[in-house]
Design a protein around this motif. Structure first.
Motif, PDB file in Angstrom:
ATOM      1  N   GLN A  11       0.844  -1.196   0.000  1.00  0.00           N
ATOM      2  CA  GLN A  11       0.000   0.000   0.000  1.00  0.00           C
ATOM      3  C   GLN A  11       0.883   1.252   0.000  1.00  0.00           C
ATOM      4  O   GLN A  11       1.740   1.394  -0.855  1.00  0.00           O
ATOM      5  N   SER A  12       0.729   2.165   0.945  1.00  0.00           N
ATOM      6  CA  SER A  12       1.494   3.428   0.903  1.00  0.00           C
ATOM      7  C   SER A  12       2.598   3.481   1.959  1.00  0.00           C
ATOM      8  O   SER A  12       3.060   4.559   2.316  1.00  0.00           O
ATOM      9  N   SER A  15       6.191   4.994   0.707  1.00  0.00           N
ATOM     10  CA  SER A  15       6.213   6.454   0.548  1.00  0.00           C
ATOM     11  C   SER A  15       6.128   7.162   1.900  1.00  0.00           C
ATOM     12  O   SER A  15       6.736   8.220   2.092  1.00  0.00           O
ATOM     13  N   SER A 204       8.853  -4.298  -1.788  1.00  0.00           N
ATOM     14  CA  SER A 204       7.786  -3.298  -1.711  1.00  0.00           C
ATOM     15  C   SER A 204       6.992  -3.285  -3.001  1.00  0.00           C
ATOM     16  O   SER A 204       7.515  -2.923  -4.056  1.00  0.00           O
ATOM     17  N   SER A 205       5.728  -3.675  -2.907  1.00  0.00           N
ATOM     18  CA  SER A 205       4.861  -3.629  -4.083  1.00  0.00           C
ATOM     19  C   SER A 205       4.597  -2.179  -4.489  1.00  0.00           C
ATOM     20  O   SER A 205       4.441  -1.881  -5.675  1.00  0.00           O
ATOM     21  N   GLU A 206       4.569  -1.267  -3.504  1.00  0.00           N
ATOM     22  CA  GLU A 206       4.376   0.148  -3.838  1.00  0.00           C
ATOM     23  C   GLU A 206       5.589   0.691  -4.590  1.00  0.00           C
ATOM     24  O   GLU A 206       5.450   1.390  -5.596  1.00  0.00           O
ATOM     25  N   ARG A 232      -4.302   1.450  -7.139  1.00  0.00           N
ATOM     26  CA  ARG A 232      -4.503   0.543  -6.007  1.00  0.00           C
ATOM     27  C   ARG A 232      -4.599  -0.904  -6.485  1.00  0.00           C
ATOM     28  O   ARG A 232      -4.035  -1.814  -5.869  1.00  0.00           O
ATOM     29  N   GLU A 235      -1.108  -2.106  -7.568  1.00  0.00           N
ATOM     30  CA  GLU A 235      -0.264  -2.428  -6.410  1.00  0.00           C
ATOM     31  C   GLU A 235      -0.641  -3.793  -5.853  1.00  0.00           C
ATOM     32  O   GLU A 235       0.220  -4.607  -5.510  1.00  0.00           O
TER      33      GLU A 235
END
Length: 262
Positions: A11-12, A15, A204-206, A232, A235
């Motif tokens: 997800q986020s 970042s 990290s998929s993000e 979304r 990701e």
């Protein structure tokens, strides 16, 4: 030592970690030393631990020659989270290593970091090493690297900012290196064994999504609001592509739609 879990920032969370480290990067690192810090939450998924939420708690309270004093907000936030969080559990903490310049092993745990883990016994630790290496803002670039894995063992005869004792694990582990705005950064993950910290794979998929968009020359600030939901879904497809054979085709479908609309 047998290779075990890996930690994935989904997800986020990637970042959030990066922006928090930038926020606390000191204007003058010679005079003032700030480190971002916070809590990691996630769930176990097969052979990996998915970190799906990051909660910043401010700068590390104090770093002495022998130890790290945690921001009191950490304990309060941890107690509160156990009363509120229903979809994730507390899995560890993170903090930044702000430096004047890059050097090898800048993202490895210090002797004080290992002592901190021994005292708190949190399952995972993420470290974000960072330096300001440019006068001008640059777009985000991310690269995935592999390096020799180590076990980090506290040495009571050394100061906290010194390196701990090291022992090779006999396998390589993955980590992230990149640049954003005026900063160069590296992010690594570590697991607490009960007596030491060890390197584990960080994925990290993000970050993978952001890297894919960069390769395709798709700029986030130019994506229409109606297409944000596609990001979304992409990701999610990236982190499930090994377990779901439809994930890759779904990913390519949404990517093609973004290209048409951007």
């Amino acid at each position: 030592m047998e290779k075990n879990y890996y930690l994935e920032l989904i997800q986020s969370t990637f970042s959030t970690l990066l922006l928090d480290a930038i926020q606390y990067f000191p204007e003058n690192s010679k005079k003032v030393h700030y480190e971002s810090s916070g809590l990691l939450f996630g769930v176990e998924s097969g052979e990996q631990m998915e970190c799906d939420y990051v909660f910043p708690v401010g700068s590390v309270e104090k770093r002495t020659s022998s130890s790290i004093l945690t921001n009191p907000k950490v304990d309060q936030a941890l107690k509160s989270s156990r009363q509120l969080f229903s979809t994730s559990t507390f899995i560890g903490t993170y903090h930044s290593h702000p430096y004047e310049e890059y050097f090898p092993d800048w993202c490895c745990p210090s002797n004080a970091d290992v002592l901190y883990s021994l005292n708190n016994k949190f399952p995972y630790e993420v470290i974000i090493a960072m330096t300001r290496n440019s006068m001008e803002d640059k777009p985000l670039t991310i690269e995935f690297y592999e390096g020799e894995g180590y076990e980090y063992i506290h040495n009571s005869k050394r100061e906290g900012n010194s390196a701990p004792d090291l022992k090779k694990l006999g396998y390589k582990t993955a980590y992230l290196i990149g640049e954003f705005q005026k900063y160069k950064f590296e992010i690594r993950a570590f697991q607490f064994t009960g007596k030491s910290l060890i390197d584990i794979d960080l994925e990290s998929s993000e970050a993978e999504l952001l890297s894919l968009l960069q390769q395709e020359e798709i700029h986030l600030n130019e994506i229409d609001q109606k297409d944000i939901s596609r990001l979304r879904k992409m990701e999610y497809n990236l982190r499930t592509k090994q377990a779901n054979e439809k994930s890759e085709s779904n990913l390519q479908y949404h990517l093609s739609k973004l290209k048409v609309n951007s």
